[in-house]
Design a protein around this motif. Structure first.
Motif, mmCIF file in Angstrom:
data_model
loop_
_atom_site.group_PDB
_atom_site.id
_atom_site.type_symbol
_atom_site.label_atom_id
_atom_site.label_comp_id
_atom_site.label_asym_id
_atom_site.label_seq_id
_atom_site.Cartn_x
_atom_site.Cartn_y
_atom_site.Cartn_z
ATOM 1 N N ASN A 45 0.846 -1.192 0.000
ATOM 2 C CA ASN A 45 0.000 0.000 0.000
ATOM 3 C C ASN A 45 0.886 1.249 0.000
ATOM 4 N N THR A 46 1.228 1.674 -1.202
ATOM 5 C CA THR A 46 2.160 2.802 -1.294
ATOM 6 C C THR A 46 1.531 4.092 -0.815
ATOM 7 N N PHE A 47 0.231 4.190 -0.933
ATOM 8 C CA PHE A 47 -0.448 5.385 -0.422
ATOM 9 C C PHE A 47 -0.101 5.593 1.038
ATOM 10 N N LEU A 48 -0.183 4.483 1.771
ATOM 11 C CA LEU A 48 0.076 4.531 3.200
ATOM 12 C C LEU A 48 1.557 4.746 3.498
ATOM 13 N N THR A 49 2.407 3.906 2.879
ATOM 14 C CA THR A 49 3.833 3.981 3.206
ATOM 15 C C THR A 49 4.396 5.350 2.876
ATOM 16 N N ASP A 50 4.001 5.907 1.731
ATOM 17 C CA ASP A 50 4.497 7.235 1.341
ATOM 18 C C ASP A 50 4.172 8.267 2.396
ATOM 19 N N ARG A 51 2.931 8.218 2.843
ATOM 20 C CA ARG A 51 2.489 9.257 3.772
ATOM 21 C C ARG A 51 3.113 9.104 5.147
ATOM 22 N N VAL A 52 3.261 7.861 5.582
ATOM 23 C CA VAL A 52 3.884 7.655 6.890
ATOM 24 C C VAL A 52 5.326 8.138 6.842
ATOM 25 N N GLU A 53 5.983 7.789 5.749
ATOM 26 C CA GLU A 53 7.375 8.242 5.602
ATOM 27 C C GLU A 53 7.444 9.754 5.649
ATOM 28 N N LEU A 54 6.579 10.372 4.881
ATOM 29 C CA LEU A 54 6.595 11.832 4.803
ATOM 30 C C LEU A 54 6.324 12.463 6.165
ATOM 31 N N THR A 55 5.350 11.906 6.850
ATOM 32 C CA THR A 55 5.026 12.435 8.172
ATOM 33 C C THR A 55 6.238 12.360 9.087
ATOM 34 N N LEU A 56 6.869 11.193 9.091
ATOM 35 C CA LEU A 56 8.030 11.024 9.954
ATOM 36 C C LEU A 56 9.126 12.009 9.608
ATOM 37 N N ARG A 57 9.288 12.246 8.307
ATOM 38 C CA ARG A 57 10.353 13.143 7.872
ATOM 39 C C ARG A 57 10.016 14.591 8.198
ATOM 40 N N GLU A 58 8.824 14.978 7.839
ATOM 41 C CA GLU A 58 8.434 16.384 7.959
ATOM 42 C C GLU A 58 8.292 16.827 9.409
ATOM 43 N N GLN A 59 7.830 15.890 10.252
ATOM 44 C CA GLN A 59 7.519 16.307 11.614
ATOM 45 C C GLN A 59 8.713 16.204 12.554
ATOM 46 N N LYS A 60 9.854 15.953 11.970
ATOM 47 C CA LYS A 60 11.041 15.812 12.803
ATOM 48 C C LYS A 60 11.502 17.186 13.273
ATOM 49 N N VAL A 61 11.660 17.329 14.565
ATOM 50 C CA VAL A 61 12.223 18.575 15.076
ATOM 51 C C VAL A 61 13.716 18.364 15.230
ATOM 52 N N LYS A 62 14.446 19.330 14.791
ATOM 53 C CA LYS A 62 15.892 19.167 14.666
ATOM 54 C C LYS A 62 16.555 18.717 15.945
ATOM 55 N N GLY A 63 17.330 17.680 15.828
ATOM 56 C CA GLY A 63 18.149 17.252 16.955
ATOM 57 C C GLY A 63 17.399 16.569 18.079
ATOM 58 N N LEU A 64 16.144 16.347 17.903
ATOM 59 C CA LEU A 64 15.404 15.712 18.977
ATOM 60 C C LEU A 64 15.084 14.281 18.593
ATOM 61 N N ASN A 65 15.536 13.352 19.378
ATOM 62 C CA ASN A 65 15.286 11.953 19.057
ATOM 63 C C ASN A 65 14.720 11.164 20.222
ATOM 64 N N THR A 66 15.300 11.346 21.372
ATOM 65 C CA THR A 66 14.884 10.503 22.499
ATOM 66 C C THR A 66 13.622 11.072 23.134
ATOM 67 N N LYS A 67 12.997 10.206 23.907
ATOM 68 C CA LYS A 67 11.776 10.585 24.606
ATOM 69 C C LYS A 67 12.012 11.787 25.521
ATOM 70 N N ASP A 68 13.122 11.739 26.245
ATOM 71 C CA ASP A 68 13.399 12.811 27.198
ATOM 72 C C ASP A 68 13.562 14.156 26.506
ATOM 73 N N GLU A 69 14.297 14.141 25.398
ATOM 74 C CA GLU A 69 14.510 15.390 24.656
ATOM 75 C C GLU A 69 13.175 15.977 24.203
ATOM 76 N N ILE A 70 12.323 15.075 23.716
ATOM 77 C CA ILE A 70 11.052 15.563 23.183
ATOM 78 C C ILE A 70 10.145 16.067 24.305
ATOM 79 N N LEU A 71 10.150 15.345 25.417
ATOM 80 C CA LEU A 71 9.366 15.811 26.560
ATOM 81 C C LEU A 71 9.828 17.191 26.992
ATOM 82 N N ASP A 72 11.136 17.361 27.029
ATOM 83 C CA ASP A 72 11.716 18.646 27.408
ATOM 84 C C ASP A 72 11.259 19.744 26.457
ATOM 85 N N TYR A 73 11.250 19.381 25.163
ATOM 86 C CA TYR A 73 10.833 20.329 24.131
ATOM 87 C C TYR A 73 9.367 20.719 24.314
ATOM 88 N N ILE A 74 8.501 19.674 24.494
ATOM 89 C CA ILE A 74 7.064 19.962 24.651
ATOM 90 C C ILE A 74 6.825 20.777 25.917
#
Lengths: 295, 1109
Positions: free
Chosen positions: B250-279
């Motif tokens: 289902n390329t419709f799905l895979t494309d969009r999930v990939e895009l979401t993951l890419r686009e919604q990435k906040v720079k330098g934030l990967n771990t749970k703690d970093e993101i919690l700190d950010y939020i």
């Protein structure tokens, strides 16, 4: 209908019971029969409680409701002619010539007590609640039920009146007549029917006017034509059997079977006699007035 | 007490019990604390913020000020609230985190209204005899509050199904931001205390998804992958595989999930703690938490309290978020259709327990208490502040009295008013319907689209298709079907609680793969969710068997893990194309609709919910069972509400007539109660001669309606007789009326408070008294004590009572202000509970007045088939047509009432009642008992024939006036007639002269103030069309605001005319100021409002000139 001009009305009593009468009025017109019926319902005077003064009432029923119930209790009115209408009486407000006073004084000291027409004590032995003279528990009329500590104390005035003014004064529960039916079965046509069809046809009458004698010559006879209520179901059935002229039903419009039931305030024959009297008086009144005007 | 009746109000009582016993402690524990700055100088950094928190709150039983039990009847009669004291303890904790107590305070939280017959009510568990002893109805079932003497019911409202993701399209969502589309998934997340929060997922046109939530009435958006990563320590890969779930084709799905993951990435934030700190850093300002909180703590606070709050565990939140994302993509892709949010299958009920949420006001109360003093170290001031302002009871009282919600958060509700309604005791049917009514929400009443009002097939068996009002609330105000129950909260039901605990392992044993075991499933697996928590997934092929097993066990009740109130909503995959998102959704939560059907496999009763009903095969009649049928209805009338089920032979009527009857039954003057003596309602109706109907449905006796009859069996003839029966008028036999047909009365209670409106100084100085009884000549009206005689008829303007004022030392007589003659039934003296007075001083009392309301021409009556009519004439008995047996009808109606309205049920009722009266038996009129093969007419026709009557109920009749027989036979029988409350005495309006409007001098409007009836535009048009100009002039000017004005013919102005009064004589002289002469002045007749118009125009510099010839 020239012959009607010289008719002599005739009244034949079929049955008189304690509270009902059946008679045949013949040789007269519908208008006369209906006049008699209407007068019996609306213009035969009786006595009824018309005014109630409460002294005490802490029962569950309110004053006007009890007063209304008291009004609807039929009172024996055989001597009603001895009373005046209060409006015609010479007294100022009311007197013994135009009214009868009742007293009711009931108080419950037990768990409960039913106030009935027996508690209604009359000042005049001729005017008492219907059914209270023989004291049978099934003929007394309940008025209100009291609980411990409740009491009803009142004074009620019965007056003479007619059903036209208020239904309570009407002595006739039922006053009705029916035309005498004239039913003729066309036996020739009837013979053309099978036994089964005859049976069906006889069954079609809800009032069971006809009789089919399966054992006696397969004859259809009229058992009691007075039962007929002109619903014409038998005619309809005959039509559906393809024999429209199987039976003819006609109304004899100069013969009326009257049935009158009373509420006990007057005897049934008293009601009829009183009604005829009233019609007579009305006609006499017209006659005298007419004569006065002509002269 | 009647078990059936009790069942009807159970949702209310269960809900209140839940509030008082369970939810109160949960919400108190969950109430966010208030942080206070510790200003003490010796405080170290950890103790800078102290915490103020409720420890516990309890509601006791209602008591009076002298600590004796308070019973509902006392509250009702004295016009107070039936409420119990609520007591709480507040703890002051020494740091933001630790539980070290500095001090606890006992606080009185005021009196909380108590629901009658709830666990906090003294009436609970009393027998009928005991109830009567306590001055209650024998059949009192409770379910309402008593607020200021009025009986108030919390209105049930429709809410979205709890904890179930619903896919929607909303055009409005497109303007949420750039790229936002109409697609979204919404989830109403319900906490254990049954307060709720709604979260949304939004689909953005490029394929991204954002998460929306409400915080302090403001919307916030979070990129969904950011939220996923904040919940658990995870990777992009894990998120990807979880969402795609093996469906890599289902390329419709895979494309969009990939895009979401890419686009919604906040720079330098990967771990749970970093993101919690950010939020946390983003919400630090808004959250309003003490400075000592770390960013992470703030983020956790937000997640705990605002994101998917029904699941406390972060992993669970993560899992359901994944399911929501999957559902959203599936809908956008077109694999599945949108859910219909207006359908009952996605609904549940909002119940009185939402009172709990109202405790949030206590938070505001704290703040107030704290603001009242500055430093924490002043204990005394602290206590004082609590004493002063924590009267939560008062807020509850206000809420129930007005139905208005005062809340800062809005409580996830779409309306702020209309939560409480008065349980009107007009008659018993109306009263009981209040407890079954359920409203869609005030918000929907304003919508112009009618789709929400539609009768949805999904609501079959849960909401009554007949019982909804016509007009504005049509389709929005529904009533629960008689058999529909509302589930209890699992915490109230041991079996259900046990089931929730055991169910997951039961499911694992029957084919479900747990989410705890693996996150990689087959592409064709279906999610299995329990109360909005992902339990695991099941192979598509195994799902049907599992569902069948669960339903079987549900009906037998043999398996502990399967509670009987569980809803097994199974959306099969094969029907999911364009349909519902497939899966097994299990619910054991409270407040859901459920109803009973027969499970054909076990032969036992099974409770089903609206969401599972969609895919079930239920036959209505046992003879309709087919191979695929799995369930059968208990009865074909099970879909009706209690009231709709009371209409006899309703299956023979045209459907709108049954709706009208539901309306009309609620307006009948019936028997509202039997305890008239102990009630002080504003208005109560009573009909004197009431009967049990000869023809009635099963429910009539089942729900004890016969104990509260609302009409009487009238002999009826359907004939056009005198002309007084035209246009829905009906003729009543005068003698029948005189014998008591339709007689009734109205009770009104007048509260008299002598001190009302008096200043504080004057209060308590005046009381009921009659010192001048020897000289005032009032003996005829007023007793020695100053009050009127009991049982006396009082007329307008007559002396009512006397008061004596100690200030003026004067006896004053007050007159009766009512406009109608009344009997004084009872006088109740009320003691003032606030002021201590000598017991002899009467300042407050209630007068119970009784008004005579026997039928008069113009009063309204109706049968039970939506056939209403007005009394047009009391016709003398001798003129009434009569049958051969001498019967005269009580009521005559016109046959024209039938052809267009098609109320065949009424004809059948007349037939059935006639047969029943002759044979001396009550007839069953339950709907759907007869059919074409076994027709009602045949059944009752035979009975009539047996008794010597015409098969079809027709009879020859004779005219009462001429004595001749009618040409046609007349349909004649008995019909149950109701008297409606609309009476001429309350409505007649008459006016010759009277008050006028000050500005226009036209008659005022309003019946109460003696106003006129508007002669409006359409009436004017008709007079114009008739050319009756004189009549027009009479109506619009002469009888209205006729006036004479002076006008100057030369300048044409009325305003320039000055009237001068001579100093030396009584005469006045007029002159025109502009023309400086009086010779052109003339008098003309005008409507006064025209002079007003001239003046108004003059004020904006427009001069109006009249040309006078």
């Amino acid at each position: 209908m020239s012959h009607t001009l010289y008719r002599h009305p005739n009244l034949e009593i079929l049955e008189i019971k304690n509270d009902s009468i059946t008679f045949i009025l013949s040789n007269t017109d519908i208008s006369v029969a209906n006049a008699l019926r209407r007068v019996m319902i609306a213009e035969v005077p009786t006595m009824c409680i018309d005014l109630v003064e409460f002294e005490a009432n802490n029962s569950v029923l309110v004053d006007e409701f009890i007063a209304h119930r008291l009004g609807l209790i039929p009172l024996t009115s055989h001597k009603v002619d001895q009373f005046n209408y209060t409006r015609d009486c010479s007294c100022a407000e009311r007197c013994d010539n135009c009214s009868v006073e009742f007293k009711l004084n009931a108080r419950c000291n037990d768990h409960s007590y039913s106030v009935t027409s027996l508690d209604l004590l009359s000042q005049n032995d001729h005017v008492i609640p219907v059914g209270s003279s023989d004291g049978r528990p099934d003929t007394v009329i309940p008025i209100v039920k009291l609980h411990r500590g409740q009491e009803v104390k009142l004074r009620a005035i019965a007056k003479k009146g007619v059903g036209k003014e208020h239904a309570k004064w009407s002595p006739a529960c039922v006053a009705t007549y029916q035309f005498q039916p004239k039913i003729v079965i066309n036996q020739n046509r009837m013979d053309e029917l099978t036994d089964r069809q005859k049976e069906e046809w006889v069954q079609s009458c809800p009032a069971n006017v006809y009789q089919f004698n399966a054992h006696q010559r397969q004859q259809v006879t009229i058992e009691d034509q007075m039962r007929c209520m002109f619903c014409m179901e038998c005619k309809k059935k005959a039509d559906s059997l393809g024999k429209p002229d199987l039976v003819s039903i006609e109304q004899k419009t100069d013969k009326f079977i009257f049935n009158v039931e009373t509420n006990g305030s007057l005897k049934p024959e008293e009601v009829v006699l009183s009604a005829i009297q009233i019609i007579k008086r009305k006609l006499t009144d017209i006659q005298t007035q007419l004569q006065d005007t002509v002269n | 007490m009647s078990e059936e009746l009790r069942q009807l109000v159970t949702p209310h009582i269960d809900s209140y019990d839940f509030f008082a016993e369970k939810a109160l402690s949960i919400i108190v524990a969950g109430l966010p604390p208030v942080y206070i700055n510790n200003r003490a100088e010796n405080a170290d950094s950890t103790q800078k913020h102290w915490r103020l928190k409720f420890k516990d709150v309890t509601i006791s039983k209602p008591i009076k000020s002298d600590n004796r039990q308070l019973f509902p009847t006392e509250s009702r009669q004295s016009g107070t609230s039936y409420s119990a004291p609520m007591v709480g303890t507040v703890a002051l904790l020494k740091s933001p985190t630790s539980d070290e107590e500095h001090e606890t305070y006992n606080v009185q939280l005021g009196n909380i209204p108590v629901m009658v017959n709830s666990s906090r009510c003294h009436l609970r568990g009393l027998t009928s005899a005991q109830l009567v002893k306590n001055h209650e109805e024998e059949l009192e079932v409770g379910g309402y509050f008593i607020i200021n003497g009025n009986e108030k019911v919390m209105r049930m409202l429709v809410a979205n199904k709890a904890n179930h993701p619903i896919a929607l399209t909303r055009q409005g969502w497109t303007n949420r931001g750039p790229g936002y589309t109409k697609f979204g998934v919404t989830l109403r997340s319900v906490r254990p205390d049954r307060s709720s929060l709604t979260n949304n997922l939004h689909y953005i046109s490029d394929g991204q998804i954002t998460f929306r939530f409400y915080f302090r009435r403001q919307e916030y958006f979070i990129p969904v992958t950011l939220l996923l990563k904040a919940l658990v320590d995870t990777t992009d890969k894990e998120i990807f595989t979880q969402i795609v779930q093996g469906d890599f084709e289902n390329t419709f799905l895979t494309d969009r999930v990939e895009l979401t993951l890419r686009e919604q990435k906040v720079k330098g934030l990967n771990t749970k703690d970093e993101i919690l700190d950010y939020i946390g850093s983003r919400y630090r300002h808004k959250a309003n938490l003490p400075d000592s909180f770390t960013n992470q703590q703030i983020a956790e606070y937000m997640i705990d309290n605002f994101f998917l709050v029904h699941l406390p565990d972060y992993r669970d939140k993560f899992n359901i978020l994944i399911v929501m994302i999957q559902k959203l993509y599936a809908v956008v892709q077109g694999k599945n259709g949108c859910d219909n949010i207006d359908a009952t299958s996605f609904h549940e009920v909002l119940l009185p327990e939402r009172l709990t949420e109202y405790l949030e006001v206590s938070r505001a109360m704290y703040l107030k208490a704290i603001n009242a003093q500055k430093t924490i170290n002043e204990d005394l001031a602290f206590k004082k502040a609590f004493d002063r302002s924590l009267n939560i009871g008062e807020k509850f009282n206000y809420f129930l009295a007005t139905g208005n919600l005062v809340s800062s958060s809005g409580l996830d509700l779409q309306q702020t008013s209309g939560f409480a309604i008065i349980a009107d005791k007009l008659n018993f049917i109306r009263y009981i319907s209040h407890f079954r009514s359920i409203h869609r929400g005030a918000f929907f009443a304003t919508m112009k689209t009618t789709s929400i009002r539609k009768l949805m097939p999904e609501s079959f068996g849960f909401l009554c298709p007949v019982h909804t009002p016509d007009g504005a609330p049509c389709g929005l105000l529904n009533h629960l079907s008689a058999n529909c129950i509302i589930t209890k909260d699992p915490s109230q039901d041991e079996k259900s609680k046990e089931g929730v605990r055991l169910l997951p392992s039961f499911l694992m044993a029957h084919g479900v793969t747990s989410i705890d075991v693996t996150t990689n499933f087959q592409p064709n697996s279906l999610p299995v969710m329990l109360n909005g928590k992902l339990i695991g997934r099941i192979n598509d092929g195994l799902a049907q068997d599992l569902v069948d097993l669960l339903r079987y066990l549900k009906s037998t009740g043999d398996e502990k893990a399967v509670p009987q109130t569980m809803e097994v909503a199974y959306a099969p995959k094969e029907q999911s194309k364009g349909g519902q998102y497939p899966g097994i959704f299990l619910f054991t939560t409270g407040a859901r609709f459920m109803r009973t059907v027969i499970n054909l496999k076990s032969g036992k009763n099974e409770l089903i919910g609206p969401q599972e009903q969609l895919y079930m095969n239920i036959s209505i009649m046992p003879e309709e069972v087919r191979d695929s049928t799995t369930h059968c209805e208990l009865s074909p009338t099970a879909m009706f509400s209690v009231e709709a089920n009371l209409t006899p032979f309703s299956d023979y009527n045209q459907s709108p007539r049954n709706m009208y009857q539901c309306q009309m039954a609620k307006q009948t003057m019936g028997t509202p109660l039997h305890s008239y003596a102990y009630r002080t309602d504003n208005k109560l109706y009573k009909v004197q001669n009431i009967q049990r109907p000869i023809v009635a449905t099963e429910n009539q006796s089942k729900y004890r309606i016969n104990d509260y009859p609302h009409g009487c069996n009238a002999v009826i003839a359907v004939v056009s007789n005198t002309g007084y029966d035209m246009e829905d008028a009906m003729i009543i036999n005068k003698s029948a009326f005189e014998r008591g047909f339709g007689h009734g009365s109205v009770y009104k209670n007048e509260f008299v408070d002598i001190d009302e409106g008096k200043s504080r100084l004057e209060m308590g100085k005046t009381s009921i008294s009659r010192p001048n009884y020897t000289s005032d000549n009032l003996d005829q009206w007023i007793d020695r004590d100053g009050l009127p005689y009991i049982g006396r008829l009082i007329k307008p303007g007559e002396p009512y009572y006397t008061v004596f004022s100690t200030i003026e030392n004067k006896q004053v007589t007050k007159n009766y202000k009512g406009k109608e003659d009344a009997w004084i039934e009872e006088i109740m003296i009320l003691g003032g509970s606030t002021q201590v007075r000598a017991s002899t001083m009467i300042t407050k009392f209630v007068v119970k007045l009784r008004f005579d309301r026997n039928p008069v021409i113009g009063d309204k009556f109706s049968s039970r088939h939506g056939q209403k009519g007005v009394l047009s004439q009391l016709w003398p008995e001798i003129n009434m047509p009569f049958t051969e047996s001498g019967l005269k009808p009580d009521v005559i109606i016109n046959p024209n009432a039938f052809p267009s309205r098609m109320t065949i049920g009424m004809l059948v009722e007349i037939l059935a009642a006639k047969a029943g009266a002759i044979h001396g038996k009550f007839q069953d009129a339950t709907a759907f008992r007869f059919n074409e093969k076994n027709s009602a007419v045949e059944f009752f026709g035979e009975q009539l024939k047996q008794a010597g009557f015409n098969y079809y109920g027709n009879e020859p009749m004779y005219s009462g006036t001429t004595g001749e027989e009618f040409h046609a036979n007349i349909f004649f029988g008995i019909c149950y007639y109701q008297r409606l409350r609309h009476m001429v005495k309350d409505k007649y309006q008459v006016r010759a002269t009277g008050r006028v409007n000050n500005i226009t001098r036209q008659p005022i409007k309003g019946r109460k103030v003696g106003g006129g009836i508007r002669f409006g535009e359409m009436e004017r048009d008709s007079l114009l069309a008739h050319g009756t100009s004189f009549c027009l002039n009479d109506r619009l000017m002469k009888s209205s605001d006729y006036c004479k004005a002076t006008v100057c013919k030369q300048c044409g102005s009325t305003t320039s005319v000055a009237i001068q009064k001579s100093n030396y004589s009584q005469f006045t002289s007029s002159t025109c100021i502009t023309c400086k002469t009086d010779e052109h002045l003339t008098n003309i007749a005008l409507p006064y409002v025209f002079t007003y118009l001239i003046a108004e125009l003059a004020s904006v510099n427009i001069s109006l000139k009249l040309q006078i010839k």
